[in-house]
Scaffold this motif. Structure first.
Motif, PDB file in Angstrom:
ATOM      1  N   PRO A 220      95.764  98.169  82.140  1.00  0.00           N
ATOM      2  CA  PRO A 220      95.547  97.380  83.352  1.00  0.00           C
ATOM      3  C   PRO A 220      94.091  96.995  83.643  1.00  0.00           C
ATOM      4  O   PRO A 220      93.857  95.937  84.217  1.00  0.00           O
ATOM      5  CB  PRO A 220      96.103  98.270  84.475  1.00  0.00           C
ATOM      6  CG  PRO A 220      96.189  99.640  83.900  1.00  0.00           C
ATOM      7  CD  PRO A 220      96.359  99.481  82.421  1.00  0.00           C
ATOM      8  N   SER A 221      93.114  97.811  83.253  1.00  0.00           N
ATOM      9  CA  SER A 221      91.755  97.418  83.646  1.00  0.00           C
ATOM     10  C   SER A 221      91.070  96.473  82.661  1.00  0.00           C
ATOM     11  O   SER A 221      90.131  95.786  83.044  1.00  0.00           O
ATOM     12  CB  SER A 221      90.885  98.651  83.931  1.00  0.00           C
ATOM     13  OG  SER A 221      91.081  99.662  82.998  1.00  0.00           O
ATOM     14  N   THR A 222      91.504  96.430  81.391  1.00  0.00           N
ATOM     15  CA  THR A 222      90.888  95.481  80.448  1.00  0.00           C
ATOM     16  C   THR A 222      91.777  94.282  80.170  1.00  0.00           C
ATOM     17  O   THR A 222      91.346  93.297  79.589  1.00  0.00           O
ATOM     18  CB  THR A 222      90.611  96.157  79.085  1.00  0.00           C
ATOM     19  OG1 THR A 222      91.825  96.755  78.642  1.00  0.00           O
ATOM     20  CG2 THR A 222      89.543  97.219  79.200  1.00  0.00           C
ATOM     21  N   ASN A 223      93.068  94.408  80.561  1.00  0.00           N
ATOM     22  CA  ASN A 223      94.025  93.321  80.329  1.00  0.00           C
ATOM     23  C   ASN A 223      94.241  93.029  78.844  1.00  0.00           C
ATOM     24  O   ASN A 223      94.535  91.903  78.466  1.00  0.00           O
ATOM     25  CB  ASN A 223      93.548  92.045  81.065  1.00  0.00           C
ATOM     26  CG  ASN A 223      94.716  91.125  81.405  1.00  0.00           C
ATOM     27  OD1 ASN A 223      95.873  91.566  81.429  1.00  0.00           O
ATOM     28  ND2 ASN A 223      94.451  89.854  81.635  1.00  0.00           N
ATOM     29  N   VAL A 224      94.059  94.019  77.995  1.00  0.00           N
ATOM     30  CA  VAL A 224      94.459  93.849  76.595  1.00  0.00           C
ATOM     31  C   VAL A 224      95.440  94.969  76.253  1.00  0.00           C
ATOM     32  O   VAL A 224      95.552  95.949  76.988  1.00  0.00           O
ATOM     33  CB  VAL A 224      93.247  93.874  75.617  1.00  0.00           C
ATOM     34  CG1 VAL A 224      92.283  92.736  75.916  1.00  0.00           C
ATOM     35  CG2 VAL A 224      92.529  95.214  75.665  1.00  0.00           C
ATOM     36  N   THR A 225      96.164  94.807  75.159  1.00  0.00           N
ATOM     37  CA  THR A 225      97.181  95.813  74.833  1.00  0.00           C
ATOM     38  C   THR A 225      96.520  97.077  74.271  1.00  0.00           C
ATOM     39  O   THR A 225      95.412  97.050  73.743  1.00  0.00           O
ATOM     40  CB  THR A 225      98.166  95.294  73.771  1.00  0.00           C
ATOM     41  OG1 THR A 225      97.425  95.024  72.582  1.00  0.00           O
ATOM     42  CG2 THR A 225      98.894  94.051  74.238  1.00  0.00           C
ATOM     43  N   TYR A 226      97.261  98.201  74.390  1.00  0.00           N
ATOM     44  CA  TYR A 226      96.771  99.443  73.795  1.00  0.00           C
ATOM     45  C   TYR A 226      96.640  99.280  72.276  1.00  0.00           C
ATOM     46  O   TYR A 226      95.747  99.848  71.659  1.00  0.00           O
ATOM     47  CB  TYR A 226      97.710 100.607  74.143  1.00  0.00           C
ATOM     48  CG  TYR A 226      97.549 101.031  75.584  1.00  0.00           C
ATOM     49  CD1 TYR A 226      96.509 101.863  75.971  1.00  0.00           C
ATOM     50  CD2 TYR A 226      98.423 100.575  76.573  1.00  0.00           C
ATOM     51  CE1 TYR A 226      96.331 102.231  77.292  1.00  0.00           C
ATOM     52  CE2 TYR A 226      98.260 100.941  77.901  1.00  0.00           C
ATOM     53  CZ  TYR A 226      97.207 101.774  78.253  1.00  0.00           C
ATOM     54  OH  TYR A 226      97.031 102.131  79.561  1.00  0.00           O
ATOM     55  N   GLY A 227      97.532  98.464  71.691  1.00  0.00           N
ATOM     56  CA  GLY A 227      97.452  98.216  70.248  1.00  0.00           C
ATOM     57  C   GLY A 227      96.107  97.615  69.875  1.00  0.00           C
ATOM     58  O   GLY A 227      95.491  98.002  68.876  1.00  0.00           O
ATOM     59  N   SER A 228      95.608  96.673  70.708  1.00  0.00           N
ATOM     60  CA  SER A 228      94.323  96.069  70.334  1.00  0.00           C
ATOM     61  C   SER A 228      93.159  97.007  70.642  1.00  0.00           C
ATOM     62  O   SER A 228      92.157  96.987  69.936  1.00  0.00           O
ATOM     63  CB  SER A 228      94.148  94.687  70.975  1.00  0.00           C
ATOM     64  OG  SER A 228      94.100  94.826  72.367  1.00  0.00           O
ATOM     65  N   LEU A 229      93.314  97.852  71.668  1.00  0.00           N
ATOM     66  CA  LEU A 229      92.245  98.840  71.922  1.00  0.00           C
ATOM     67  C   LEU A 229      92.134  99.838  70.766  1.00  0.00           C
ATOM     68  O   LEU A 229      91.057 100.347  70.478  1.00  0.00           O
ATOM     69  CB  LEU A 229      92.512  99.578  73.236  1.00  0.00           C
ATOM     70  CG  LEU A 229      92.234  98.768  74.498  1.00  0.00           C
ATOM     71  CD1 LEU A 229      92.786  99.470  75.734  1.00  0.00           C
ATOM     72  CD2 LEU A 229      90.730  98.532  74.660  1.00  0.00           C
TER      73      LEU A 229
END
Ligand code: NAG
Ligand code: NAG
Ligand code: NAG
Ligand code: NAG
Ligand code: NAG
Ligand code: NAG
Ligand code: NAG
Length: 383
Positions: A220-229
């Motif tokens: 929610p705070s970066t607006n990217v998926t956990y997969g991309s993190l």
């Protein structure tokens, strides 16, 4: 190096509630004491492939939640009675309206408590609800520390954004706890929350762990998926010293239940200097067929495969992970009405409780096991 097992010394620990009395106290004849296990220097002979080279950690999710209601005093106590003294107690921290931290496995109260009586209840229907009658009170984080004196405490903070909308300040609560040296680990799936506290915790011994949810879920705070993190671990390293990932991130399982080959995530994270903790270990749910229904084999594939080792596992059945690590204990039981007998290669310890088990369950706990039958609890120990 498969089981690193020696034997057990049953010594002392008193352990009781109003309804269920488990008082054990035995010295077993002919059983190798745990001292010899400790002295065998297994880690010196076989260095672990964890980031530090130390023994992987066992993190008991809500205590021994495979048996007792998650986060109940009994559950936490039993994880020490039937597991390693180094076990880390995991608490899912929720804030009450007046800003107190309590340990509750679910943010929805209906799912894990008996609301009328405000006591903890078994939330997983396939598990025995027989202990619900014990009316375990909800524990605050400080109750947990005072009553259980856990070796280390892991606080999981799942919903900071939600609490902020309610004007409740999780960050302040956490800083208050850290002044009392309470948490050893703090995990959260929210980048914003961890980033907001990392400065304050840089000098403390508390480790911040970033928790990955589903690969396609949006953080929610970066607006990217956990997969991309997961592909940007350099970034994760700026606010965390470790990651917590569901076990299938490491050993993916096909839809038909077969294990695929391992991913490089543990090696990648270690290269980045991040510790890796794997979650979702439980003995009573279906796991990959490749382990032939042996939960011990499953844990060993994460810690003892010759290629990598995770730095810890989060499990509902801490006894299995302790067994895999070879750190089953020193447990000192002080028990009335104890009956024990050798059964094959194992030891059966039986004790009676005042509660009748309406729904007897038998559960496999790797080479160790227990079952509940009528008013007896039977623990099987491999010798
Ligand atoms: C175990 O290893 C440590 C450090 O390597 C050493 O000091 C100790 O004497 C060893 N203990 C035994 C029983 O071999
Ligand atoms: C909690 O209970 C609600 C309603 O009973 C259910 O829809 C939801 O899936 C439950 N959540 C969990 C995490 O079990
Ligand atoms: C998040 O991303 C989606 C699409 O990628 C976009 O529509 C949305 O506005 C973004 N939200 C925020 C808060 O940046
Ligand atoms: C990693 O994440 C940071 C912060 O969101 C971003 O600035 C950077 O571009 C990302 N790097 C890669 C390789 O995606
Ligand atoms: C799991 O078992 C299946 C079927 O026997 C096999 O094809 C697969 O290679 C096994 N997976 C691993 C990681 O060994
Ligand atoms: C438990 O059940 C047995 C057999 O049904 C009965 O004899 C016994 O009195 C019960 N004990 C308690 C404490 O309810
Ligand atoms: C539990 O009880 C059932 C029937 O009441 C019996 O068949 C079974 O052997 C018992 N299990 C153990 C481990 O005592």
């Amino acid at each position: 190096m498969l089981t690193r097992r020696g034997g057990w010394e049953l010594s002392s620990a008193s352990f009781c509630t109003a309804l269920l009395l488990l008082h054990v106290a035995v010295v077993l004849p002919g059983v190798v004491s745990s001292q010899s296990l400790k002295n065998s220097n297994v880690t010196a002979t076989f260095p672990w492939l964890t980031l530090s080279g130390d023994t992987p950690l066992v993190i008991a999710k809500g205590g021994f939640s495979g048996l007792f209601p998650d986060s109940s005093s009994f559950s936490y106590k039993f994880s020490y009675v039937a597991g390693s003294p180094d076990t880390i107690s995991w608490c899912d921290v929720r804030l009450t309206k007046d800003g107190n931290g309590i340990c509750l496995p679910d943010i929805v109260l209906d799912n894990c408590t008996n609301i009328k009586l405000v006591s903890l209840a078994q939330a997983i229907l396939s598990r025995s609800n027989k202990f619900d009658a014990s009316l375990f009170p909800i524990l605050t984080v400080e109750d947990l520390v005072a009553q259980i004196k856990p070796a280390k405490l892991w606080l999981n903070i799942q919903h900071d954004i939600f609490y902020r909308q309610l004007n409740l300040d999780m960050r302040r609560y956490l800083l208050y706890l850290s002044k009392h040296n309470i948490p050893s680990y703090v995990s959260s799936p929210e980048v914003g929350f961890l980033s907001s506290i990392v400065g304050r915790f840089r000098k403390s011994k508390t480790k911040l762990i970033f928790c990955f949810l589903g690969e396609d879920t949006i953080e929610p705070s970066t607006n990217v998926t956990y997969g991309s993190l997961l592909k940007n671990l350099t970034f994760v390293k700026t606010f965390a010293s470790g990651i917590l990932i569901p076990k299938y991130y490491i050993w993916p399982v096909t839809s038909s239940g077969y294990l695929e080959s391992y991913t490089s995530v543990v090696m990648d994270a270690h290269r980045e200097g991040l510790e890796v903790f794997a979650s979702e270990f439980a003995n009573d749910v279906l796991f990959s067929y490749n382990y032939s229904y042996d939960p011990l084999a499953e844990v060993l594939s994460f810690i003892d495969n010759g290629i990598f080792s995770v730095d810890g596992v989060v499990t509902d059945f801490p006894i299995t992970a302790s067994e895999a690590i070879g750190d089953v204990q020193k447990w000192t039981i002080d028990m009335h009405n104890l009956v024990y007998k050798r059964v094959g290669a194992g030891l059966e310890v039986t004790w009676h409780s005042d509660v009748n088990v309406s729904n007897p369950v038998e559960l496999e706990v790797g080479k160790l096991g227990y079952s509940l039958n009528c008013s007896r609890i039977i623990l099987f120990l491999a010798i």
